[in-house]
Design a protein around this motif. Structure first.
Motif, PDB file in Angstrom:
ATOM      1  N   PRO A 546       0.839  -1.282   0.030  1.00  0.00           N
ATOM      2  CA  PRO A 546      -0.039  -0.035  -0.017  1.00  0.00           C
ATOM      3  C   PRO A 546       0.771   1.259   0.016  1.00  0.00           C
ATOM      4  O   PRO A 546       0.490   2.285  -0.575  1.00  0.00           O
ATOM      5  CB  PRO A 546      -0.886  -0.185   1.283  1.00  0.00           C
ATOM      6  N   ALA A 547       2.201   1.267   0.716  1.00  0.00           N
ATOM      7  CA  ALA A 547       2.762   2.446   0.566  1.00  0.00           C
ATOM      8  C   ALA A 547       3.552   2.761  -0.749  1.00  0.00           C
ATOM      9  O   ALA A 547       3.835   4.128  -0.887  1.00  0.00           O
ATOM     10  CB  ALA A 547       3.859   2.247   1.597  1.00  0.00           C
ATOM     11  N   HIS A 568     -11.559   1.799   0.756  1.00  0.00           N
ATOM     12  CA  HIS A 568     -10.386   1.148   1.142  1.00  0.00           C
ATOM     13  C   HIS A 568      -9.082   2.131   1.281  1.00  0.00           C
ATOM     14  O   HIS A 568      -8.069   2.217   0.422  1.00  0.00           O
ATOM     15  CB  HIS A 568      -9.993   0.109   0.032  1.00  0.00           C
ATOM     16  N   PRO A 569      -9.207   3.240   2.078  1.00  0.00           N
ATOM     17  CA  PRO A 569      -8.039   4.166   2.239  1.00  0.00           C
ATOM     18  C   PRO A 569      -6.609   3.364   2.483  1.00  0.00           C
ATOM     19  O   PRO A 569      -5.668   4.271   2.181  1.00  0.00           O
ATOM     20  CB  PRO A 569      -8.639   5.045   2.974  1.00  0.00           C
ATOM     21  N   GLU A 570      -6.665   2.412   3.207  1.00  0.00           N
ATOM     22  CA  GLU A 570      -5.622   1.635   3.767  1.00  0.00           C
ATOM     23  C   GLU A 570      -4.770   1.010   2.468  1.00  0.00           C
ATOM     24  O   GLU A 570      -3.655   0.533   2.772  1.00  0.00           O
ATOM     25  CB  GLU A 570      -5.953   0.533   4.750  1.00  0.00           C
ATOM     26  N   LEU A 571      -5.463   0.846   1.466  1.00  0.00           N
ATOM     27  CA  LEU A 571      -4.671   0.176   0.037  1.00  0.00           C
ATOM     28  C   LEU A 571      -3.940   1.058  -0.574  1.00  0.00           C
ATOM     29  O   LEU A 571      -3.185   0.220  -1.419  1.00  0.00           O
ATOM     30  CB  LEU A 571      -5.783  -0.663  -0.436  1.00  0.00           C
ATOM     31  N   TRP A 572      -4.095   2.338  -0.724  1.00  0.00           N
ATOM     32  CA  TRP A 572      -3.210   2.876  -1.363  1.00  0.00           C
ATOM     33  C   TRP A 572      -2.400   4.296  -1.008  1.00  0.00           C
ATOM     34  O   TRP A 572      -2.957   4.591   0.239  1.00  0.00           O
ATOM     35  CB  TRP A 572      -4.095   3.532  -2.723  1.00  0.00           C
ATOM     36  N   LYS A 573      -1.535   4.673  -1.484  1.00  0.00           N
ATOM     37  CA  LYS A 573      -1.063   5.873  -1.084  1.00  0.00           C
ATOM     38  C   LYS A 573      -1.407   7.003  -1.872  1.00  0.00           C
ATOM     39  O   LYS A 573      -1.086   8.395  -1.444  1.00  0.00           O
ATOM     40  CB  LYS A 573       0.604   5.698  -0.978  1.00  0.00           C
ATOM     41  N   ALA A 574      -1.260   7.120  -3.157  1.00  0.00           N
ATOM     42  CA  ALA A 574      -1.778   7.946  -4.160  1.00  0.00           C
ATOM     43  C   ALA A 574      -3.037   7.681  -4.862  1.00  0.00           C
ATOM     44  O   ALA A 574      -2.940   6.547  -5.492  1.00  0.00           O
ATOM     45  CB  ALA A 574      -0.724   8.350  -4.861  1.00  0.00           C
ATOM     46  N   LEU A 685       1.232  17.420 -14.083  1.00  0.00           N
ATOM     47  CA  LEU A 685       1.024  17.703 -12.571  1.00  0.00           C
ATOM     48  C   LEU A 685       0.508  16.218 -12.038  1.00  0.00           C
ATOM     49  O   LEU A 685       1.049  16.194 -10.725  1.00  0.00           O
ATOM     50  CB  LEU A 685      -0.367  18.496 -12.476  1.00  0.00           C
ATOM     51  N   GLU A 686       0.026  15.595 -12.634  1.00  0.00           N
ATOM     52  CA  GLU A 686      -0.328  14.006 -12.039  1.00  0.00           C
ATOM     53  C   GLU A 686       0.809  13.077 -11.944  1.00  0.00           C
ATOM     54  O   GLU A 686       0.712  12.619 -10.634  1.00  0.00           O
ATOM     55  CB  GLU A 686      -1.420  13.363 -13.032  1.00  0.00           C
ATOM     56  N   TYR A 687       1.647  13.193 -12.613  1.00  0.00           N
ATOM     57  CA  TYR A 687       2.878  12.356 -12.452  1.00  0.00           C
ATOM     58  C   TYR A 687       3.807  12.852 -11.359  1.00  0.00           C
ATOM     59  O   TYR A 687       4.271  12.062 -10.668  1.00  0.00           O
ATOM     60  CB  TYR A 687       3.767  12.009 -13.834  1.00  0.00           C
ATOM     61  N   THR A 688       3.879  14.198 -11.142  1.00  0.00           N
ATOM     62  CA  THR A 688       4.673  14.839 -10.234  1.00  0.00           C
ATOM     63  C   THR A 688       3.880  14.590  -9.050  1.00  0.00           C
ATOM     64  O   THR A 688       4.513  14.073  -7.994  1.00  0.00           O
ATOM     65  CB  THR A 688       4.573  16.383 -10.317  1.00  0.00           C
ATOM     66  N   TYR A 689       2.583  14.431  -8.889  1.00  0.00           N
ATOM     67  CA  TYR A 689       1.836  14.169  -7.567  1.00  0.00           C
ATOM     68  C   TYR A 689       2.093  12.547  -7.300  1.00  0.00           C
ATOM     69  O   TYR A 689       2.480  12.377  -5.813  1.00  0.00           O
ATOM     70  CB  TYR A 689       0.574  14.365  -7.922  1.00  0.00           C
ATOM     71  N   MET A 690       2.083  11.911  -8.223  1.00  0.00           N
ATOM     72  CA  MET A 690       2.052  10.392  -7.828  1.00  0.00           C
ATOM     73  C   MET A 690       3.692  10.168  -7.267  1.00  0.00           C
ATOM     74  O   MET A 690       3.729   9.337  -6.463  1.00  0.00           O
ATOM     75  CB  MET A 690       1.853   9.532  -9.078  1.00  0.00           C
ATOM     76  N   TRP A 691       4.661  10.576  -8.140  1.00  0.00           N
ATOM     77  CA  TRP A 691       5.757  10.227  -7.601  1.00  0.00           C
ATOM     78  C   TRP A 691       6.445  10.859  -6.307  1.00  0.00           C
ATOM     79  O   TRP A 691       6.787  10.316  -5.395  1.00  0.00           O
ATOM     80  CB  TRP A 691       6.901  10.757  -8.543  1.00  0.00           C
ATOM     81  N   ARG A 692       6.146  12.272  -6.185  1.00  0.00           N
ATOM     82  CA  ARG A 692       6.277  12.725  -4.691  1.00  0.00           C
ATOM     83  C   ARG A 692       5.507  12.118  -3.631  1.00  0.00           C
ATOM     84  O   ARG A 692       6.202  11.884  -2.261  1.00  0.00           O
ATOM     85  CB  ARG A 692       6.058  14.481  -4.864  1.00  0.00           C
ATOM     86  N   THR A 693       4.158  11.819  -3.745  1.00  0.00           N
ATOM     87  CA  THR A 693       3.531  11.228  -2.877  1.00  0.00           C
ATOM     88  C   THR A 693       4.259   9.904  -2.408  1.00  0.00           C
ATOM     89  O   THR A 693       4.196   9.453  -1.178  1.00  0.00           O
ATOM     90  CB  THR A 693       2.084  10.830  -3.186  1.00  0.00           C
ATOM     91  N   LEU A 694       4.429   8.838  -3.502  1.00  0.00           N
ATOM     92  CA  LEU A 694       4.887   7.653  -3.429  1.00  0.00           C
ATOM     93  C   LEU A 694       6.226   7.758  -2.626  1.00  0.00           C
ATOM     94  O   LEU A 694       6.731   6.764  -1.871  1.00  0.00           O
ATOM     95  CB  LEU A 694       4.950   6.863  -4.348  1.00  0.00           C
ATOM     96  N   ASP A 695       7.093   8.685  -2.898  1.00  0.00           N
ATOM     97  CA  ASP A 695       8.299   9.049  -2.331  1.00  0.00           C
ATOM     98  C   ASP A 695       8.121   9.571  -0.864  1.00  0.00           C
ATOM     99  O   ASP A 695       9.248   9.839  -0.250  1.00  0.00           O
ATOM    100  CB  ASP A 695       9.139  10.132  -3.183  1.00  0.00           C
ATOM    101  N   GLY A 696       7.063   9.891  -0.412  1.00  0.00           N
ATOM    102  CA  GLY A 696       6.791  10.166   1.092  1.00  0.00           C
ATOM    103  C   GLY A 696       6.777  11.637   1.189  1.00  0.00           C
ATOM    104  O   GLY A 696       6.821  12.234   2.229  1.00  0.00           O
ATOM    105  N   ALA A 697       6.556  12.466   0.100  1.00  0.00           N
ATOM    106  CA  ALA A 697       6.550  14.007   0.248  1.00  0.00           C
ATOM    107  C   ALA A 697       5.378  14.431   0.930  1.00  0.00           C
ATOM    108  O   ALA A 697       4.340  13.868   0.971  1.00  0.00           O
ATOM    109  CB  ALA A 697       6.847  14.766  -1.045  1.00  0.00           C
ATOM    110  N   PRO A 698       5.309  15.640   1.699  1.00  0.00           N
ATOM    111  CA  PRO A 698       4.486  16.010   2.531  1.00  0.00           C
ATOM    112  C   PRO A 698       3.335  16.707   1.453  1.00  0.00           C
ATOM    113  O   PRO A 698       3.441  17.096   0.365  1.00  0.00           O
ATOM    114  CB  PRO A 698       4.763  17.103   3.259  1.00  0.00           C
TER     115      PRO A 698
END
Length: 698
Positions: A546-547, A568-574, A685-698
């Motif tokens: 999930p992370a 299922h909010p626990e299944l995904w990070k982005a 914008l979308e790919y920036t969002y996905m990568w920074r989110t999966l990388d753990g950015a706030p």
């Protein structure tokens, strides 16, 4: 738009993720009423503030500039295949690039096109037209009168809306016809009956729209007469979805005009129009007409049909003479249990059928003989998606598009009569596919149904649960998701070590109408369960966790994302939620929402309302739940789903003090992006969002 293999056993930790609690009755949610005013000052202030936050954070991410540059380069590349349209013995194409932001309609000769480096002549320049008329025209297509194909009805949209203006254009002079047919902007349709007569469906007076916001009164409009004196030939009701006229011509000179009354998005009745009078046709309501050949309508069945003592299965393609009082259909082709007829196109003497077997495409050419219809499979590449890009009633030549996850688009010229094939052009790779591979797996859904999905990844992918995965699906309206090449996906995701998963969940058409109907209205939880099952299967295989899991979907897929976000909010990070439906308790009263009750059900039905309340993302957002931070994207000019769903969801997130990213583009309509630059910005914008989110950015 794919998938298969099998694993039913979950490890203990993944099994724990599979446990979910049935949601309680949805909360009553009141959104600020000003958000419903699409272009109201307060609504746009709300939008601008949230857009500003998103742009401030994401465009300052160090990845954004490179992503935008790559996405724009790919979108504007001159190496893209110029999709052909056969008209009047020539090849036409609509093209956008850096020099033609709104686009040009252009043509070349067949011989020139076959060289792979055509010598194009501009027919209509939308940038120049927009500048001269102080408008923002978006191309919506051309309908040219057969068989001569010298006069066309060109549809133009203001900023990408479904509403269009329609103007008559002369291909001999490359100009709009002075004093020719012209329909002011509206949700409408128009088709040629003959050179001097149109079949027009539009709001003739204020209020002449169905509850779904589409026209239902069809009239004949004769050249040289005022529009308001056009003669009515058919009328649906406000409770129907839409009524329209359409004409068909074949290579043998037959001409058929029909009135289609769409009662729902999936059921229609048809009538033959002759000399201004209509005669009902005895066709199944769940069917759609693909063309005309030798005086017979080519019809795809979305339900079984018994006629003339014979039963034809769901998903079959049949030929029917519309002039016979009692139909005597002939079977052209039938699909097997793991097959699907995606569509058909007619040439001068054949029917080309796009057939998918286990979500892998091919094309079959059918001809009618003394002993019935016989097919010849064209020798196209395997394990790909296929599309019949263009056909003509002038001859048996057609153009076939071929594409796969790792196979750049190719264009083949095919002869439906001989089966001959010639690969004309292949687009150069837009990303490095060396070391990548595609697998097909199955996940067991809640009810045991096997759900196929594709996984695109590096051959040396570590099975340690840490791979960043983007999972995409649609799951509705009998629309199939098949393997297709995306330079943007490859460059911005796969090149950086990401894994892409495409799930063929129920609700789509991958295995025919039954696969779709399994997820209709109160059965739609199956669709949502299928998607979650694919995620759990990837987790069980230690592909991801999930992370490291991002999910993305648009329109009906945006609804899917909203439900997965809340269930299922626990299944995904982005979670990327594009042009979505999110308020399912009120969707029928929003934009064209009433037209989709055949898919989702209606709040007017008590059982269906209870189900919609149970799954509606807006009403099921709750305090005290740890949700991912989503990216919500919509368009002000979207007059199909509309931006209000996304705005209400954002407002509810605000009320619950939940963080999110929001982007509402002004133009582009339901496609959300009126030109290539806007589309590239949205991708970045979308790919920036996905990568920074999966990388753990706030």
């Amino acid at each position: 738009m794919n998938r298969f293999s099998s694993s039913r056993v979950l490890c203990a930790s993944v099994a724990a993720l599979a446990l979910s609690v049935a949601p309680a009755r949805a909360a009553t949610v009141t959104s600020p009423p000003y958000l419903d005013e699409i272009t109201g000052a307060r609504a746009l202030d709300f939008v601008k503030a949230r857009d500003a936050h998103t742009l401030d954070v994401l465009t300052h991410d160090p990845r954004y500039a490179g992503f935008y540059k790559d996405a724009l380069t790919i979108a504007q590349s001159h190496d893209r295949i110029a999709a052909p349209e056969q008209l009047n013995g020539q090849i036409y194409n609509f093209w956008q690039d850096a020099d033609h932001v709104r686009g040009i309609w252009r043509r070349t000769g067949v011989a020139s096109y076959r060289t792979g480096k055509p010598d194009w002549t501009t027919v209509l320049d939308l940038d120049a037209l927009s500048a001269s008329e102080h408008a923002n025209w978006v191309w919506k297509g051309a309908d040219c009168l057969e068989p001569d194909e010298t006069r066309c009805l060109i549809s133009l949209s203001d900023g990408g809306e479904d509403a269009v203006t329609v103007r008559e254009f002369d291909l001999a002079t490359n100009a709009f016809v002075p004093g020719g047919f012209a329909l002011p902007g509206a949700k409408q349709s128009a088709d040629w009956l003959d050179r001097d007569t149109l079949l027009v469906s539009r709001p003739w007076r204020p209020g002449d729209l169905t509850d779904s916001s589409y026209p239902y009164i069809v009239r004949l409009w004769h050249r040289g007469t005022p529009l308001n004196v056009a003669t009515e030939v058919a009328r649906g009701t406000k409770q129907d979805m839409e009524a329209s006229g359409e004409s068909f011509t074949d290579g043998q000179g037959h001409h058929v005009a029909l009135i289609q009354t769409a009662h729902t998005i999936f059921s229609s009745s048809y009538a033959l129009l002759e000399n201004g009078h209509t005669t009902p046709l005895d066709l199944p309501r769940k069917s759609d007409i693909q063309g005309l050949l030798d005086g017979q309508l080519v019809v795809r069945l979305n339900e079984p049909w018994t006629a003339n003592g014979q039963t034809f299965p769901t998903g079959a393609l049949v030929a029917v003479d519309p002039t016979q009082p009692a139909p005597k259909p002939e079977l052209i082709a039938a699909a097997g249990p793991r097959q699907m007829i995606e569509g058909a196109a007619v040439t001068k003497g054949h029917v080309l059928v796009a057939l998918y077997d286990n979500v892998r495409g091919t094309v079959v050419s059918y001809a009618r003989g003394s002993d019935g219809w016989r097919g010849r499979r064209l020798a196209l590449p395997g394990d790909v998606s296929v599309s019949i890009t263009s056909s003509t009633i002038r001859d048996d030549d057609a153009f076939i598009g071929v594409s796969g996850f790792l196979t750049p688009p190719e264009l083949w010229q095919a002869n439906a009569r001989t089966g001959g094939l010639n690969r004309l052009v292949a687009m150069p790779p837009q990303f490095d596919a060396a070391g990548l591979t595609v697998d097909q797996y199955e996940a067991a859904s809640t009810d045991g149904t096997k759900i196929p999905y594709f996984l695109v990844h590096r051959r040396d992918m570590a099975e340690n649960g840490t791979n960043p995965v983007q999972l995409y699906a649609y799951g509705g309206f009998q629309i199939s998701m098949t393997p297709r090449y995306s330079g943007t996906l490859g460059k911005l995701w796969l090149d950086r070590g990401g894994v892409y998963a495409l799930a063929n969940i129920r609700g789509g058409g991958e295995f025919g109408p039954a696969w779709h109907e399994a997820g209709l209205n109160v059965h739609r939880q199956r669709v949502f369960d299928d998607f979650a099952a694919v995620a759990r299967d990837m987790i069980a295989r230690h592909v991801t966790s999930p992370a490291h899991l991002a999910i993305r979907g648009g329109s009906n897929g945006g609804l899917l994302m909203g439900v997965e976000f809340t269930q299922h909010p626990e299944l995904w990070k982005a979670v990327v939620i594009e042009v979505p439906l999110l308020d399912m308790v009120n969707f029928e009263t929003m934009s064209a929402g009433s037209s989709w009750t055949g898919e989702y059900g209606s709040v007017r039905d008590a059982a269906q309302r209870a189900f919609l309340e149970q799954i509606s993302p807006l009403q099921n957002l709750k305090s005290g739940v740890r949700y991912p931070v989503p990216f919500i994207m919509t368009s002000t000019k979207d007059d199909r789903v509309g931006p209000v769903h996304a705005r209400r969801f954002a407002a509810r997130m605000d009320a619950l003090h939940l963080p999110y990213f929001y982007d509402e583009q002004v133009e582009g309509g339901h496609a959300a992006g009126a030109n290539l630059r806007e589309a590239a910005q949205e991708a970045a914008l979308e790919y920036t969002y996905m990568w920074r989110t999966l990388d753990g950015a706030p």
